[in-house]
Motif scaffolding. Structure first.
Motif, mmCIF file in Angstrom:
data_model
loop_
_atom_site.group_PDB
_atom_site.id
_atom_site.type_symbol
_atom_site.label_atom_id
_atom_site.label_comp_id
_atom_site.label_asym_id
_atom_site.label_seq_id
_atom_site.Cartn_x
_atom_site.Cartn_y
_atom_site.Cartn_z
ATOM 1 N N THR A 42 43.444 112.747 18.523
ATOM 2 C CA THR A 42 43.619 110.923 18.961
ATOM 3 C C THR A 42 43.981 109.876 17.637
ATOM 4 O OG1 THR A 42 42.645 110.206 21.195
ATOM 5 C CG2 THR A 42 44.202 108.360 20.819
ATOM 6 N N LYS A 46 48.698 109.148 16.545
ATOM 7 C CA LYS A 46 48.806 107.971 16.224
ATOM 8 C C LYS A 46 49.661 107.929 14.923
ATOM 9 C CE LYS A 46 46.768 104.063 17.680
ATOM 10 N NZ LYS A 46 45.251 103.483 17.971
ATOM 11 N N ASP A 59 51.120 97.018 15.015
ATOM 12 C CA ASP A 59 50.534 96.263 16.470
ATOM 13 C C ASP A 59 51.560 96.174 17.520
ATOM 14 O OD1 ASP A 59 48.830 95.440 14.463
ATOM 15 O OD2 ASP A 59 50.339 93.391 14.255
ATOM 16 N N GLU A 62 49.607 99.289 19.647
ATOM 17 C CA GLU A 62 48.778 99.150 19.849
ATOM 18 C C GLU A 62 49.069 98.675 20.739
ATOM 19 O OE1 GLU A 62 45.848 99.614 19.048
ATOM 20 O OE2 GLU A 62 45.516 101.475 17.299
ATOM 21 N N GLN A 63 49.999 97.562 21.291
ATOM 22 C CA GLN A 63 50.463 96.824 22.521
ATOM 23 C C GLN A 63 50.637 98.264 23.693
ATOM 24 O OE1 GLN A 63 49.659 94.152 22.836
ATOM 25 N NE2 GLN A 63 50.881 94.208 24.963
ATOM 26 N N VAL A 65 49.564 101.101 23.415
ATOM 27 C CA VAL A 65 49.005 102.000 23.908
ATOM 28 C C VAL A 65 47.609 100.740 25.033
ATOM 29 C CG1 VAL A 65 46.692 103.057 23.253
ATOM 30 C CG2 VAL A 65 48.741 103.749 22.107
ATOM 31 N N LYS A 66 48.811 100.055 24.710
ATOM 32 C CA LYS A 66 47.472 98.882 25.593
ATOM 33 C C LYS A 66 48.398 98.788 26.935
ATOM 34 C CE LYS A 66 45.758 94.221 25.777
ATOM 35 N NZ LYS A 66 45.677 92.831 25.726
ATOM 36 N N VAL A 67 48.990 98.595 27.445
ATOM 37 C CA VAL A 67 49.769 98.927 28.374
ATOM 38 C C VAL A 67 50.092 99.560 28.945
ATOM 39 C CG1 VAL A 67 52.306 98.569 29.673
ATOM 40 C CG2 VAL A 67 51.646 96.794 27.206
ATOM 41 N N THR A 69 47.569 102.076 29.100
ATOM 42 C CA THR A 69 45.954 102.366 29.178
ATOM 43 C C THR A 69 45.329 101.682 30.346
ATOM 44 O OG1 THR A 69 45.819 102.369 27.280
ATOM 45 C CG2 THR A 69 43.705 102.241 28.605
ATOM 46 N N GLU A 70 46.512 100.130 30.743
ATOM 47 C CA GLU A 70 46.187 98.994 31.468
ATOM 48 C C GLU A 70 46.727 100.017 32.622
ATOM 49 O OE1 GLU A 70 44.907 96.637 34.322
ATOM 50 O OE2 GLU A 70 43.879 97.250 31.532
ATOM 51 N N LYS A 73 44.433 103.154 34.473
ATOM 52 C CA LYS A 73 42.986 102.152 35.274
ATOM 53 C C LYS A 73 43.749 101.513 36.801
ATOM 54 C CE LYS A 73 40.772 100.405 31.199
ATOM 55 N NZ LYS A 73 40.662 99.280 30.551
#
Length: 249
Positions: A42, A46, A59, A62-63, A65-67, A69-70, A73
């Motif tokens: 992974t 990246k 940054d 990462e943002q 990936v965060k979106v 991932t959420e 979920k």
């Protein structure tokens, strides 16, 4: 010296703890290296992505990936605009799928209510639905016990010894249950979901035992709702309650 009952409790507790520790050790041995490999891959992807798209900052990545991932979920798989706009996790058939996982306590975890109203309703729905499910399981189990008894009497009347007739009856229900609910469904899953047979057997057992990790559910609930809900409900109602009652008929 402790009393006999106290010693039994202590030995049972020690056995339970040892079983947990042994299981943890085996799982760690089998899975830890694979986890580290996935982490390394992974990170490599990246870094390669940032190298190929120099206009994208760390940054920003990462943002993103965060979106993503959420979204995952919440049961949304953003693999294309069309799939996001057309598919709904909460159409009626998918909601039936979710209701089935609640009352059977499978709880895959890939689909869950996010609104305050949905979460509150889920609490009360499960509060009454789970006992109702247990009552139905008990009723079906008793019915299976009667069938076991009839089959045993039929074998006994045909000249088979009572003990042997009981063993044959238990083996018949056990083999039939394993074949119908654990042996044959994975063949269907391999075609529906693209899994191999081992993954299908694993999914079938994890579902019918109500462990429900959620690692294997299917690409979208809508595609699997009807066959899997029917299979899981029939499996829970006909397979697992049957054997204990057959053992005591």
């Amino acid at each position: 010296m402790c009393s006999g009952k106290t010693c039994q409790v202590i030995l049972l507790a020690l056995g339970y703890i040892i079983y947990l520790l042994a299981g943890a050790a085996v799982f760690q041995m089998l899975e830890h290296e694979a986890e580290n490999t996935t982490k390394t891959e992974t990170q490599r992807h990246k870094l390669a992505f940032l190298t190929n798209y120099t206009c994208l900052t760390q940054d920003a990545l990462e943002q993103l990936v965060k979106v993503i991932t959420e979204a995952v979920k919440q049961g949304i798989y953003p693999l294309g605009n069309e799939s996001i706009s057309k598919h709904s996790n909460w159409d009626f058939s998918s909601s039936i799928f979710f209701a089935g996982t609640v009352v059977t306590t499978i709880g895959y975890g890939t689909l869950a209510p996010r609104t305050a109203g949905g979460q509150i309703f889920c609490v009360f729905y499960a509060l009454f639905g789970i006992p109702l499910n247990v009552i139905v399981l008990g009723y079906v189990g008793k019915s299976l016990s009667l069938w076991c008894g009839k089959l045993g009497k039929c074998l006994y009347k045909r000249g088979i010894q009572k003990r042997r007739a009981k063993i044959l009856t238990i083996l018949f229900f056990l083999v039939t249950g394993i074949l119908v609910f654990l042996g044959l469904p994975p063949i269907v899953f391999t075609r529906m979901e693209g899994w191999n047979y081992r993954e299908g057997v694993y999914y079938a057992f994890i579902t019918l035992s109500t462990i429900g990790f959620g690692d294997y559910v299917g690409p979208t609930p809508t595609e699997i709702t009807h066959p899997i809900v029917l299979w899981s409900l029939f499996g829970l109602y006909l397979d697992w309650p049957g054997l204990p009652f057959c053992l005591t008929y």
